[in-house]
Design a protein around this motif. Sequence first.
Motif, short mmCIF file in Angstrom:
data_model
loop_
_atom_site.label_atom_id
_atom_site.label_comp_id
_atom_site.label_asym_id
_atom_site.label_seq_id
_atom_site.Cartn_x
_atom_site.Cartn_y
_atom_site.Cartn_z
N ILE A 103 0.87 -1.18 0.00
CA ILE A 103 0.00 0.00 0.00
C ILE A 103 0.90 1.23 0.00
O ILE A 103 1.62 1.47 0.96
N GLN A 104 0.87 1.98 -1.09
CA GLN A 104 1.62 3.24 -1.12
C GLN A 104 0.69 4.35 -0.68
O GLN A 104 -0.35 4.59 -1.30
N VAL A 105 1.08 5.05 0.39
CA VAL A 105 0.31 6.17 0.90
C VAL A 105 1.09 7.44 0.60
O VAL A 105 2.18 7.66 1.15
N ASN A 106 0.57 8.27 -0.29
CA ASN A 106 1.22 9.53 -0.61
C ASN A 106 0.92 10.53 0.52
O ASN A 106 -0.24 10.83 0.78
N VAL A 107 1.96 10.99 1.18
CA VAL A 107 1.79 11.87 2.34
C VAL A 107 2.54 13.18 2.13
O VAL A 107 3.41 13.29 1.27
N SER A 108 2.20 14.14 2.95
CA SER A 108 2.83 15.45 2.85
C SER A 108 4.21 15.43 3.49
O SER A 108 4.55 14.54 4.26
N ASN A 109 4.99 16.43 3.16
CA ASN A 109 6.34 16.57 3.69
C ASN A 109 6.29 17.48 4.91
O ASN A 109 5.82 18.61 4.83
N GLY A 110 6.75 16.99 6.06
CA GLY A 110 6.77 17.79 7.27
C GLY A 110 6.24 17.02 8.46
O GLY A 110 5.58 15.99 8.30
N SER A 111 6.55 17.51 9.63
CA SER A 111 6.08 16.88 10.87
C SER A 111 5.91 17.95 11.93
O SER A 111 6.32 19.10 11.76
N ARG A 112 5.31 17.54 13.04
CA ARG A 112 5.11 18.48 14.15
C ARG A 112 6.45 18.96 14.71
O ARG A 112 7.40 18.19 14.83
N GLU A 113 6.50 20.23 15.09
CA GLU A 113 7.72 20.77 15.70
C GLU A 113 8.02 20.09 17.03
O GLU A 113 9.18 19.96 17.43
N ASP A 114 6.96 19.66 17.73
CA ASP A 114 7.14 19.06 19.05
C ASP A 114 7.15 17.53 19.01
O ASP A 114 6.90 16.88 20.02
N LEU A 115 7.42 16.96 17.85
CA LEU A 115 7.46 15.50 17.72
C LEU A 115 8.54 14.93 18.65
O LEU A 115 9.70 15.31 18.57
N GLY A 116 8.11 14.02 19.53
CA GLY A 116 9.03 13.46 20.51
C GLY A 116 9.78 12.25 20.00
O GLY A 116 9.67 11.86 18.83
N ARG A 117 10.52 11.64 20.91
CA ARG A 117 11.26 10.42 20.61
C ARG A 117 10.85 9.35 21.62
O ARG A 117 10.38 9.67 22.72
N PRO A 118 11.01 8.07 21.25
CA PRO A 118 10.65 7.01 22.20
C PRO A 118 11.35 7.17 23.53
O PRO A 118 12.55 7.48 23.60
N LYS A 119 10.59 6.96 24.61
CA LYS A 119 11.15 7.08 25.96
C LYS A 119 11.65 5.73 26.48
O LYS A 119 12.33 5.67 27.50
N THR A 120 11.28 4.66 25.80
CA THR A 120 11.78 3.35 26.18
C THR A 120 13.07 3.05 25.41
O THR A 120 13.27 3.54 24.30
N SER A 121 13.93 2.25 25.99
CA SER A 121 15.19 1.90 25.34
C SER A 121 14.95 0.87 24.24
O SER A 121 13.94 0.15 24.26
N PRO A 122 15.87 0.76 23.27
CA PRO A 122 15.72 -0.28 22.25
C PRO A 122 15.62 -1.68 22.85
O PRO A 122 14.85 -2.50 22.35
N ILE A 123 16.37 -1.95 23.89
CA ILE A 123 16.32 -3.29 24.50
C ILE A 123 14.96 -3.54 25.13
O ILE A 123 14.40 -4.64 25.02
N GLN A 124 14.39 -2.53 25.79
CA GLN A 124 13.05 -2.70 26.37
C GLN A 124 12.02 -2.89 25.27
O GLN A 124 11.10 -3.72 25.39
N ASN A 125 12.16 -2.15 24.18
CA ASN A 125 11.26 -2.31 23.04
C ASN A 125 11.35 -3.74 22.50
O ASN A 125 10.33 -4.39 22.23
N LYS A 126 12.57 -4.24 22.35
CA LYS A 126 12.76 -5.61 21.85
C LYS A 126 12.11 -6.62 22.78
O LYS A 126 11.38 -7.53 22.33
N THR A 127 12.35 -6.48 24.09
CA THR A 127 11.82 -7.43 25.07
C THR A 127 10.30 -7.46 25.05
O THR A 127 9.68 -8.53 25.02
N ASP A 128 9.68 -6.28 25.07
CA ASP A 128 8.21 -6.21 25.07
C ASP A 128 7.63 -6.78 23.78
O ASP A 128 6.61 -7.48 23.80
N PHE A 129 8.26 -6.48 22.67
CA PHE A 129 7.78 -6.95 21.37
C PHE A 129 7.87 -8.47 21.27
O PHE A 129 6.94 -9.14 20.79
N MET A 130 8.96 -9.03 21.74
CA MET A 130 9.12 -10.48 21.71
C MET A 130 8.09 -11.18 22.60
O MET A 130 7.55 -12.23 22.26
N GLN A 131 7.78 -10.55 23.73
CA GLN A 131 6.74 -11.10 24.61
C GLN A 131 5.38 -11.08 23.92
O GLN A 131 4.60 -12.03 24.04
#
Length: 379
Positions: free
Chosen positions: A345-373
């Motif tokens: 599915i190709q979704v044509n989207v606009s260029n740009g994002s929110r100025e206040d766009l955050g970043r994940p607060k969980t670590s990559p290892i925690q993300n991996k662990t939760d996802f595997m579970q």
Amino acid sequence: MIHPKALLDLLYEQEIEFFTGVPDSQLREFCDYLTQTLGISNQHIVAPNEGNAVALAAGYHLATGKIGMVYMQNSGLGNAVNPMTSLVDPKVYAIPLVYMIGWRGMPGIHDEPQHVKQGEITIDLLNLLGIHSILLSKESTIEEVATSFQQTLLPALKEGKSVAFVVKKGAFESVTKYHHKVSSTLSRERAIELILQNTEEQDAIVSTTGKISREVYEQREFHQQGHDKDFLTVGAMGHSSMIALQIAEQKPQRRIWSLDGDGAMLMHTGALALIGSRQPSNFIHVLLNNYVHESVGSIPTVAESINFLEIAKACGYQAVYQVQDEATLIQTIQHIKTELGPILIQVNVSNGSREDLGRPKTSPIQNKTDFMQFLKGSR
């Protein structure tokens, strides 16, 4: 700090007039100025990946006898090492190149986790490759750079060796930001929100590096949902669909959604051929296409000149769809629930994002662990 024009003028003085690479946020001012000055042309090509850029610069040298510049983030060295060692190295064809490398993950400077390891080894790796480098920082002046170029870099280039500018954060003066306009009005984050809200309870999401993964995380937060269904690929640009493919094959009872960007898909387009050849019936590939490398600026990709839908069909995808509005996206998601994959599915989207766009607060290892579970079915 150095104004990009001053550096470009210095390079022109040495007849370095061809530029290619993959944009980086650390090099944004230089890439913006380069694109505003040269556009996308015979003098300036935005390459699909960094290894391609090295090969392009090698071809330029073979055709003209002149030296080209290859720009990249230091994470791109992984893509470039093969042609750097087996093509342009003095022990092979001795093709001199000038590299401009953004130094993400510099030791002692806080950065995102995907940059830490590469940041630690960047200078050592360049030394191991036999590439002499000079640093550009906030304290650098164009006069100092000119002197270093004449005394250190130019003699190496004349011997068929390659050299590098390693760029620290804030080394370049600000310039007008380059912005590539697209016609789509549907924002990428809204498209992601709709996808997440219309998938099934057992579906898993694998999102590509950059703002796509950040927006997946933000939408889960906004709707007060957990993050265990999502694998956020914070590094390894272009490889998230391969992660998703193997998950799909190992977990055939679940639908696996691979959320990709045009820059990432272009970087390793061969992934489409492998997905098509494997025929995972539970694989949904979503291309969020805004035609630019938006996470590191808005320098255009070549996505406007190619047809991903036809490529996917030729590679063996069972069905392909293109959407550019909310209603059609929801209808398409509902429609494919009874179809077998792989589906693009190709979704044509606009260029740009929110100025206040955050970043994940969980670590990559925690993300991996939760996802595997979640994949084990224990949540």
